[in-house]
Design a protein around this motif. Structure first.
Motif, PDB file in Angstrom:
ATOM      1  N   HIS A  68      39.384  40.515  63.257  1.00 15.69           N
ATOM      2  CA  HIS A  68      40.248  39.363  63.013  1.00 15.69           C
ATOM      3  C   HIS A  68      41.702  39.753  63.254  1.00 15.69           C
ATOM      4  CE1 HIS A  68      37.081  36.983  61.134  1.00 15.69           C
ATOM      5  NE2 HIS A  68      36.727  38.067  60.448  1.00 15.69           N
ATOM      6  N   ASN A  69      42.489  38.774  63.593  1.00 13.01           N
ATOM      7  CA  ASN A  69      43.945  38.893  63.638  1.00 13.01           C
ATOM      8  C   ASN A  69      44.445  38.231  62.359  1.00 13.01           C
ATOM      9  OD1 ASN A  69      43.890  40.012  66.279  1.00 13.01           O
ATOM     10  ND2 ASN A  69      43.610  37.955  67.092  1.00 13.01           N
ATOM     11  N   TYR A  70      44.655  39.026  61.341  1.00 11.92           N
ATOM     12  CA  TYR A  70      45.008  38.516  60.018  1.00 11.92           C
ATOM     13  C   TYR A  70      46.504  38.190  59.926  1.00 11.92           C
ATOM     14  CZ  TYR A  70      40.574  40.451  58.188  1.00 11.92           C
ATOM     15  OH  TYR A  70      39.262  40.749  57.940  1.00 11.92           O
ATOM     16  N   GLU A  71      46.795  37.235  59.050  1.00 11.99           N
ATOM     17  CA  GLU A  71      48.181  36.951  58.680  1.00 11.99           C
ATOM     18  C   GLU A  71      48.260  37.072  57.163  1.00 11.99           C
ATOM     19  OE1 GLU A  71      50.676  33.819  60.582  1.00 11.99           O
ATOM     20  OE2 GLU A  71      50.554  32.923  58.573  1.00 11.99           O
ATOM     21  N   LEU A  72      49.160  37.908  56.686  1.00  5.36           N
ATOM     22  CA  LEU A  72      49.302  38.199  55.262  1.00  5.36           C
ATOM     23  C   LEU A  72      50.620  37.647  54.748  1.00  5.36           C
ATOM     24  CD1 LEU A  72      48.536  39.750  52.641  1.00  5.36           C
ATOM     25  CD2 LEU A  72      49.628  41.776  53.685  1.00  5.36           C
ATOM     26  N   HIS A  73      50.546  36.882  53.662  1.00  2.89           N
ATOM     27  CA  HIS A  73      51.735  36.372  52.978  1.00  2.89           C
ATOM     28  C   HIS A  73      51.768  37.012  51.588  1.00  2.89           C
ATOM     29  CE1 HIS A  73      52.254  32.491  55.469  1.00  2.89           C
ATOM     30  NE2 HIS A  73      51.375  33.263  56.091  1.00  2.89           N
ATOM     31  N   VAL A  74      52.841  37.710  51.292  1.00  2.00           N
ATOM     32  CA  VAL A  74      53.033  38.330  49.981  1.00  2.00           C
ATOM     33  C   VAL A  74      54.202  37.619  49.318  1.00  2.00           C
ATOM     34  CG1 VAL A  74      53.628  40.444  48.741  1.00  2.00           C
ATOM     35  CG2 VAL A  74      52.169  40.558  50.787  1.00  2.00           C
ATOM     36  N   THR A  75      53.946  36.993  48.169  1.00  2.00           N
ATOM     37  CA  THR A  75      54.976  36.213  47.482  1.00  2.00           C
ATOM     38  C   THR A  75      55.316  36.842  46.140  1.00  2.00           C
ATOM     39  OG1 THR A  75      54.190  34.192  48.551  1.00  2.00           O
ATOM     40  CG2 THR A  75      55.575  33.918  46.600  1.00  2.00           C
ATOM     41  N   VAL A  76      56.606  37.048  45.931  1.00  2.00           N
ATOM     42  CA  VAL A  76      57.113  37.534  44.645  1.00  2.00           C
ATOM     43  C   VAL A  76      57.938  36.415  44.019  1.00  2.00           C
ATOM     44  CG1 VAL A  76      57.112  39.956  45.363  1.00  2.00           C
ATOM     45  CG2 VAL A  76      59.164  38.588  45.674  1.00  2.00           C
ATOM     46  N   LYS A  77      58.122  36.501  42.703  1.00  2.00           N
ATOM     47  CA  LYS A  77      58.891  35.457  42.017  1.00  2.00           C
ATOM     48  C   LYS A  77      59.824  36.072  41.001  1.00  2.00           C
ATOM     49  CE  LYS A  77      55.336  34.536  38.531  1.00  2.00           C
ATOM     50  NZ  LYS A  77      54.430  33.518  37.987  1.00  2.00           N
ATOM     51  N   GLY A  78      60.857  35.313  40.679  1.00  2.00           N
ATOM     52  CA  GLY A  78      61.815  35.762  39.681  1.00  2.00           C
ATOM     53  C   GLY A  78      63.054  34.894  39.698  1.00  2.00           C
ATOM     54  N   GLU A  79      64.033  35.334  38.960  1.00  2.00           N
ATOM     55  CA  GLU A  79      65.324  34.646  38.905  1.00  2.00           C
ATOM     56  C   GLU A  79      66.333  35.459  39.705  1.00  2.00           C
ATOM     57  OE1 GLU A  79      65.796  31.686  37.677  1.00  2.00           O
ATOM     58  OE2 GLU A  79      63.764  31.541  36.849  1.00  2.00           O
ATOM     59  N   PRO A  80      67.213  34.806  40.430  1.00  2.00           N
ATOM     60  CA  PRO A  80      68.209  35.537  41.217  1.00  2.00           C
ATOM     61  C   PRO A  80      69.101  36.418  40.332  1.00  2.00           C
ATOM     62  CG  PRO A  80      68.123  33.239  41.893  1.00  2.00           C
ATOM     63  CD  PRO A  80      67.294  33.355  40.643  1.00  2.00           C
ATOM     64  N   HIS A  81      69.333  37.629  40.800  1.00  3.67           N
ATOM     65  CA  HIS A  81      70.200  38.566  40.099  1.00  3.67           C
ATOM     66  C   HIS A  81      71.643  38.076  40.241  1.00  3.67           C
ATOM     67  CE1 HIS A  81      72.377  42.260  39.168  1.00  3.67           C
ATOM     68  NE2 HIS A  81      71.277  42.644  38.526  1.00  3.67           N
ATOM     69  N   PRO A  82      72.435  38.094  39.169  1.00  8.38           N
ATOM     70  CA  PRO A  82      73.796  37.555  39.244  1.00  8.38           C
ATOM     71  C   PRO A  82      74.724  38.304  40.209  1.00  8.38           C
ATOM     72  CG  PRO A  82      73.378  38.537  37.078  1.00  8.38           C
ATOM     73  CD  PRO A  82      72.083  38.541  37.822  1.00  8.38           C
ATOM     74  N   GLN A  83      74.437  39.571  40.497  1.00  7.60           N
ATOM     75  CA  GLN A  83      75.314  40.340  41.374  1.00  7.60           C
ATOM     76  C   GLN A  83      74.901  40.308  42.845  1.00  7.60           C
ATOM     77  OE1 GLN A  83      75.237  44.152  39.369  1.00  7.60           O
ATOM     78  NE2 GLN A  83      77.099  43.645  38.227  1.00  7.60           N
ATOM     79  N   THR A  84      73.643  39.922  43.127  1.00  2.00           N
ATOM     80  CA  THR A  84      73.183  39.896  44.525  1.00  2.00           C
ATOM     81  C   THR A  84      72.693  38.531  44.976  1.00  2.00           C
ATOM     82  OG1 THR A  84      70.889  40.461  43.962  1.00  2.00           O
ATOM     83  CG2 THR A  84      72.426  42.306  44.385  1.00  2.00           C
ATOM     84  N   GLY A  85      72.239  37.708  44.043  1.00  2.00           N
ATOM     85  CA  GLY A  85      71.618  36.442  44.396  1.00  2.00           C
ATOM     86  C   GLY A  85      70.166  36.605  44.806  1.00  2.00           C
TER      87      GLY A  85
END
Length: 136
Positions: free
Chosen positions: A41-58
C-alpha cells in the motif's frame, strides 16, 4: 483547544493471514490480502496533537519537531518495509490498518508527551477509499 496535524506518506508490504486457518479460510476472510507473496500500500499517515498555544511562541507543538519525531520514530521504521517481518512494533500482530494505527500511537505517544503536548489521534489511510482512526 487547538489541533495540529502532520501528514506523512510511506510505502509498505504486508499479508493478512491467520496461521490457525486453512488457505481457504484465509482467502474467504482476507481475500487478496492473504496473498502468499504479500501485497503493498501507499499509506498516508496523519498524526494530530492538541493543546493550548504557548504564550511565548503561539505554538501548541513545534511543527518542525513534530515532523522530525514522526519521521525518526515511525517512517524510518516502516517505509519500504514488510510490516509482518521488518517492523519491531508489529511483531506477532495482525498487520491490519487498525493494529498499525495502534502501534504507531504506542510508539509516538511517549515522545509527544515528553515534548509537553497531547497526542490526539492517528489517521491512517491504507487506500484513497479507506482509513482508520485511533484516539488512544
Amino acid at each position: 483547544m487547538v489541533y495540529l496535524t502532520r501528514v506523512e506518506h510511506f510505502n509498505a508490504a504486508h499479508k493478512l493471514y491467520n496461521p490457525d486457518w486453512t488457505e481457504e479460510e484465509n482467502r474467504e476472510v482476507f481475500g487478496k490480502c492473504s496473498n502468499a507473496n504479500w501485497h503493498g500500500h501507499n499509506y498516508e499517515l496523519h498524526v494530530t496533537v492538541k493543546g493550548e498555544p504557548h504564550p511565548q511562541t503561539g505554538f501548541i507543538f513545534n511543527a518542525k519537531t513534530l515532523g522530525t519525531l514522526v519521521k525518526d520514530v515511525i517512517i524510518e521504521k516502516i517505509d519500504h518495509r514488510n510490516l509482518n517481518m521488518d517492523v519491531d512494533f508489529m511483531k506477532g500482530k495482525f498487520t491490519s490498518a487498525e493494529n498499525l494505527a495502534i502501534g504507531i500511537w504506542n510508539e509516538l505517544q511517549p515522545h509527544i508527551e515528553k515534548e509537553g503536548a497531547t497526542l490526539h489521534g492517528i489517521r491512517l489511510y491504507e487506500t484513497t477509499k479507506i482509513y482508520v482512526e485511533y484516539f488512544g
